[in-house]
Design an enzyme around this catalytic site. Structure first.
Site, mmCIF file in Angstrom:
data_model
loop_
_atom_site.group_PDB
_atom_site.id
_atom_site.type_symbol
_atom_site.label_atom_id
_atom_site.label_comp_id
_atom_site.label_asym_id
_atom_site.label_seq_id
_atom_site.Cartn_x
_atom_site.Cartn_y
_atom_site.Cartn_z
ATOM 1 C CB SER A 12 -12.665 0.704 4.631
ATOM 2 O OG SER A 12 -12.250 -0.500 5.252
ATOM 3 C CG HIS A 37 -16.194 -1.108 2.267
ATOM 4 N ND1 HIS A 37 -16.853 -1.591 1.145
ATOM 5 C CD2 HIS A 37 -15.022 -1.794 2.333
ATOM 6 C CE1 HIS A 37 -16.107 -2.522 0.563
ATOM 7 N NE2 HIS A 37 -14.992 -2.672 1.270
ATOM 8 C CG ASP A 39 -12.479 -3.870 3.684
ATOM 9 O OD1 ASP A 39 -12.918 -4.209 2.574
ATOM 10 O OD2 ASP A 39 -12.045 -2.729 3.928
ATOM 11 C CG MET A 41 -9.718 -8.973 5.094
ATOM 12 S SD MET A 41 -8.190 -8.010 5.195
ATOM 13 C CE MET A 41 -8.753 -6.436 4.528
ATOM 14 C CG HIS A 70 -14.860 -6.409 -0.046
ATOM 15 N ND1 HIS A 70 -13.762 -5.609 -0.331
ATOM 16 C CD2 HIS A 70 -14.739 -7.490 -0.861
ATOM 17 C CE1 HIS A 70 -13.031 -6.190 -1.256
ATOM 18 N NE2 HIS A 70 -13.593 -7.329 -1.595
ATOM 19 C CG MET A 72 -11.509 -9.234 0.480
ATOM 20 S SD MET A 72 -10.431 -7.851 0.920
ATOM 21 C CE MET A 72 -11.489 -7.023 2.116
ATOM 22 C CG MET A 141 -10.156 -5.870 -4.989
ATOM 23 S SD MET A 141 -10.751 -5.043 -3.490
ATOM 24 C CE MET A 141 -9.215 -4.804 -2.581
ATOM 25 C CG ASP A 177 -11.841 -1.908 -1.179
ATOM 26 O OD1 ASP A 177 -11.058 -1.174 -0.554
ATOM 27 O OD2 ASP A 177 -12.414 -2.883 -0.654
#
Length: 230
Positions: A12, A37, A39, A41, A70, A72, A141, A177
């Site tokens: 990540s 990866h 992330d 957010m 990913h 979020m 998660m 993750d």
């Protein structure tokens, strides 16, 4: 991106040097990463703000493997096309992020990406039962989403087992993750996971100018899994 259930390590970039994302992506791939990866957010669905589509577009030329994005964020649907156009190979949305997760999976596939669905620690495996014929990845998660470096939540190992049984022979990855390291990786791999996201456990001790620790850390995770399956 054909299904391959061999173990994949997906560092990540949340734990990378933000000033050197392109070089960091190249470094982790050169040191043995299988996927990269990302992330994303929004400070709303999770208590942190990270990257957007422009960051994904900027690092895409530096990634030769799979860019695993990913999301979020909530709402998700208005941003799917932007992340697909930025080059995401896999786009994962949370089942908890909106009322129409089936429609979200349809939108991801319509945008040309592989569709992933993520489950927070408090969300049961059964919540994705009726999505399994239209997803390519289920992300479990094993920490509460929002920050890197959190402690692994061991109750999620049983959720992975349940998902593997539910998935059967469908061509679906199970991704983990949160809190993945050489101690926890064998637990989830034995339960049926094949994609392991690791942030601090990969980037610890290394840098763009000294990437060898990245390779050693990736190898340590991979060897820990392989030593328990042979």
């Amino acid at each position: 991106m054909a299904l391959n259930r061999s173990l994949k390590i997906a560092p990540s970039i949340l734990s990378a040097d933000f000033a050197n994302f392109g070089a960091e992506c190249e470094a982790i791939e050169a040191q043995g990463a299988d996927w990269v990866h990302v992330d994303v957010m929004d400070g709303h669905f999770v208590p942190n703000i990270t990257f957007g589509p422009s960051t994904c577009a900027a690092i895409r030329p530096h990634i030769k493997t799979v860019m695993d994005v990913h999301l979020m964020i909530a709402p998700v649907d208005p941003y799917i096309d932007a992340f697909a156009k930025a080059g995401a190979d896999v786009i994962t949305a949370h089942v908890e992020a909106g009322p129409h997760i089936h429609r979200t999976m349809q939108a991801i596939r319509a945008a040309g990406a592989k569709a992933g669905v993520a489950l927070n620690p408090g969300t049961p495996a059964s919540s994705v039962e009726y999505l399994l014929d239209m997803v390519d990845l289920v992300c479990v998660m094993t920490v509460n989403p929002g920050f890197g470096g959190q402690k692994f939540i061991h109750s999620q190992v049983e959720k992975v087992r349940q998902l593997r049984a539910m998935i059967g022979d469908r061509p679906i990855h199970i991704e983990i993750d949160g809190g993945v390291d050489p101690t926890t990786a064998p637990l989830v791999a034995a339960a049926g996971a094949d994609v392991l996201v690791a942030g601090s456990a990969v980037f610890r001790g290394g840098s763009v100018s000294n990437p060898a620790p990245y390779g050693a850390n990736i190898k340590a995770i991979r060897d820990a899994v392989l030593s328990t399956t042979v």
